[in-house]
Each structure stands twice: as structure tokens, then as C-alpha cells.
Design an enzyme around this catalytic site. Structure first.
Site, PDB file in Angstrom:
ATOM      1  N   GLU A  40       0.992  -1.407  -0.049  1.00 45.93           N
ATOM      2  CA  GLU A  40       0.005   0.187  -0.144  1.00 45.93           C
ATOM      3  C   GLU A  40       0.981   1.323  -0.056  1.00 45.93           C
ATOM      4  OE1 GLU A  40      -2.831   0.442   3.383  1.00 45.93           O
ATOM      5  OE2 GLU A  40      -2.719   2.600   3.037  1.00 45.93           O
ATOM      6  N   ARG A  44       0.669  10.401   0.027  1.00 42.33           N
ATOM      7  CA  ARG A  44       0.912  11.653   0.975  1.00 42.33           C
ATOM      8  C   ARG A  44       2.152  12.357   0.600  1.00 42.33           C
ATOM      9  NH1 ARG A  44       0.500   8.185   6.558  1.00 42.33           N
ATOM     10  NH2 ARG A  44      -1.595   7.156   5.903  1.00 42.33           N
ATOM     11  N   THR A  67      -4.653   5.927   1.365  1.00 41.76           N
ATOM     12  CA  THR A  67      -4.834   7.650   1.675  1.00 41.76           C
ATOM     13  C   THR A  67      -5.740   8.014   0.671  1.00 41.76           C
ATOM     14  OG1 THR A  67      -2.772   7.767   2.656  1.00 41.76           O
ATOM     15  CG2 THR A  67      -4.114   9.508   2.785  1.00 41.76           C
ATOM     16  N   LYS A 127     -10.970  -1.920   6.644  1.00 39.00           N
ATOM     17  CA  LYS A 127      -9.665  -1.471   7.404  1.00 39.00           C
ATOM     18  C   LYS A 127     -10.231  -0.919   8.912  1.00 39.00           C
ATOM     19  CE  LYS A 127      -6.347   2.152   7.146  1.00 39.00           C
ATOM     20  NZ  LYS A 127      -5.250   2.859   6.447  1.00 39.00           N
TER      21      LYS A 127
HETATM   22  C1  3PG Z   1      -1.203   5.079   8.504  1.00 33.38           C
HETATM   23  O1  3PG Z   1      -2.157   5.526   7.900  1.00 33.38           O
HETATM   24  O2  3PG Z   1      -0.250   5.925   8.638  1.00 33.38           O
HETATM   25  C2  3PG Z   1      -1.351   3.827   8.783  1.00 33.38           C
HETATM   26  O3  3PG Z   1      -2.192   3.493   9.772  1.00 33.38           O
HETATM   27  C3  3PG Z   1       0.040   3.102   9.658  1.00 33.38           C
HETATM   28  O4  3PG Z   1      -0.179   3.206  10.867  1.00 33.38           O
HETATM   29  P1  3PG Z   1       1.072   2.896  11.877  1.00 33.38           P
HETATM   30  O5  3PG Z   1       2.270   3.771  11.240  1.00 33.38           O
HETATM   31  O6  3PG Z   1       0.883   3.233  13.135  1.00 33.38           O
HETATM   32  O7  3PG Z   1       1.494   1.509  11.479  1.00 33.38           O
END
Ligand code: 3PG
Length: 206
Positions: A40, A44, A67, A127
Site C-alpha cells: 500500500e 501523501r 490514503t 480496514k
Molecule cells: C497510516 O495510515 O499511517 C497507517 O495506519 C499506519 O499506521 P502505523 O504507522 O501506526 O503502522
């Protein structure tokens, strides 16, 4: 593809942030070498879409976009070659856009109402985000009662140490997390470390 097919490839989906496009391919290769194929890539950073395109060419990699927040994100990800999408929350607009372009969506939910909204649009692999902050394992156990037909991918605050407890739940088939791709390892090109983290993650029982 149905998003539920993603769980066939292993117990962890890494959540990836690419700051430098040059890191994209070696990072994907390092993860695949460690047995982690479903990737994934979060939208960002300015190079995220290019990274998705580049990583999609890595043999064995199954690359999706994370995202996704708006319909336009889904369209851009699809055009860049993403084969699935992940979103932090769910809106009917995003769901409709993904259906229209044929992009399988793994949408984020954190409450019973959000589960109901996603299910109303035909989505039952969800999710659970942000997993730890939104109630963690007790919340997933509580959601199993009314939503026995929903499978969750908890993501947010999970580590190699805590993933086994999530994966032991009957309504969890896979976890998401950024722990496989530590920012310093990516910055330093420490691909061997990332392959090792991927190996450990892909060996987790469920
Ligand atoms: C995110 O969107 O950054 C994910 O949920 C990852 O979360 P984490 O960094 O706590 O694994």
C-alpha cells in the site's frame, strides 16, 4: 480482483510513504524478497503516483494506493496502475468512484455506523483504522457480534509484537502497518533490513 483476495498473499500489508522516487523500486524489491507482495503506497507525497507506477513493474508486487480521500484520488491512483485502493475512512462518493472505475476498495472504518455505511455499499472487507487508538482488540471483538460477516484489516499503531494478537481474532485476516518500512531504513537504503522485517512479518501465524 476482490480486495479479500489480498489476504491470500500474507498476513501483513505494509503502509508505505515514498519521499524519494528513487527509493520506490528497491523498496518494493526488498519487500517482495522478504515474502511481502501486497504493498500500500500512500498518496501523501508528491511522488506517490509515480512510485506506484514504478513499483507496479516489480515482479511479484501487487501495488495499491493508500490514503484515498476523494474520488479524484481514486481515479489518479487507478491511472497510475494501482490495483486496489485503501482509504482512512469511507464516503459514498469514494465508494461510487471506485465502483465506476473498477478499483477494489478497502475502506477504513472505526465505528458501527461506518461499518453499516460501507456494508450498505457492498463492502464487507474493511480496514479498522486507527486500530489501536479506536479500541484495538476489544473493539474488534465487540464488532464481531453484530457484524459476523465482516472481515477487518486493523491498521494504526500495530507492530510485529502486537500483530499476532490481532491476527488471532476470527474477524481479522490481515494487519496493516508502517513498521516494515522504517523511515531511517528507507532513507539509508538499508534494503536488507527491510527484507528482514518483511520476512518476520510474512512468517506471522494467523
Ligand atoms: C497510516 O495510515 O499511517 C497507517 O495506519 C499506519 O499506521 P502505523 O504507522 O501506526 O503502522
Amino acid at each position: 480482483m476482490n480486495t479479500l483476495e489480498l489476504v491470500d498473499h500474507g498476513p501483513v500489508i505494509p503502509v508505505i510513504v515514498i519521499d524519494r522516487l528513487a527509493d520506490a523500486v528497491p523498496l518494493a524489491e526488498a519487500l517482495v524478497a522478504g515474502g511481502v507482495r501486497v504493498l500500500e503506497v500512500t498518496l501523501r507525497t508528491p511522488v506517490a503516483l509515480q512510485a506506484i507506477r514504478a513499483m507496479s513493474a516489480v515482479p511479484g508486487a501487487i501495488v495499491g494506493a493508500g490514503t484515498l480521500r476523494q474520488a479524484a484520488d481514486a481515479r489518479a491512483a487507478h491511472e497510475a496502475g494501482a490495483v486496489f485502493g485503501v482509504s482512512p475512512g469511507y464516503t459514498a462518493e469514494l465508494g461510487a468512484a471506485c465502483r465506476e472505475i473498477g478499483l477494489p476498495l478497502l475502506p477504513g472504518v472505526a465505528t458501527a455506523s461506518e461499518v453499516m455505511a460501507a456494508q450498505a455499499d457492498g463492502l464487507s472487507f474493511l480496514k479498522f483504522f486507527p486500530a489501536t487508538a479506536a479500541g484495538g482488540i476489544p473493539m474488534l471483538k465487540a464488532l464481531a457480534g453484530p457484524f459476523a460477516d465482516v472481515v477487518f484489516c486493523p491498521t494504526g499503531g500495530i507492530s510485529l509484537a502486537t500483530a499476532p494478537d490481532f491476527l488471532a481474532l476470527p474477524n481479522v485476516k490481515v494487519c496493516g502497518g508502517s513498521w516494515l518500512t522504517p523511515a531511517d531504513a528507507v532513507r539509508n537504503g538499508d534494503w536488507a533490513r527491510i527484507t528482514q522485517l518483511a520476512r518476520e512479518a510474512s512468517a506471522l501465524a494467523r
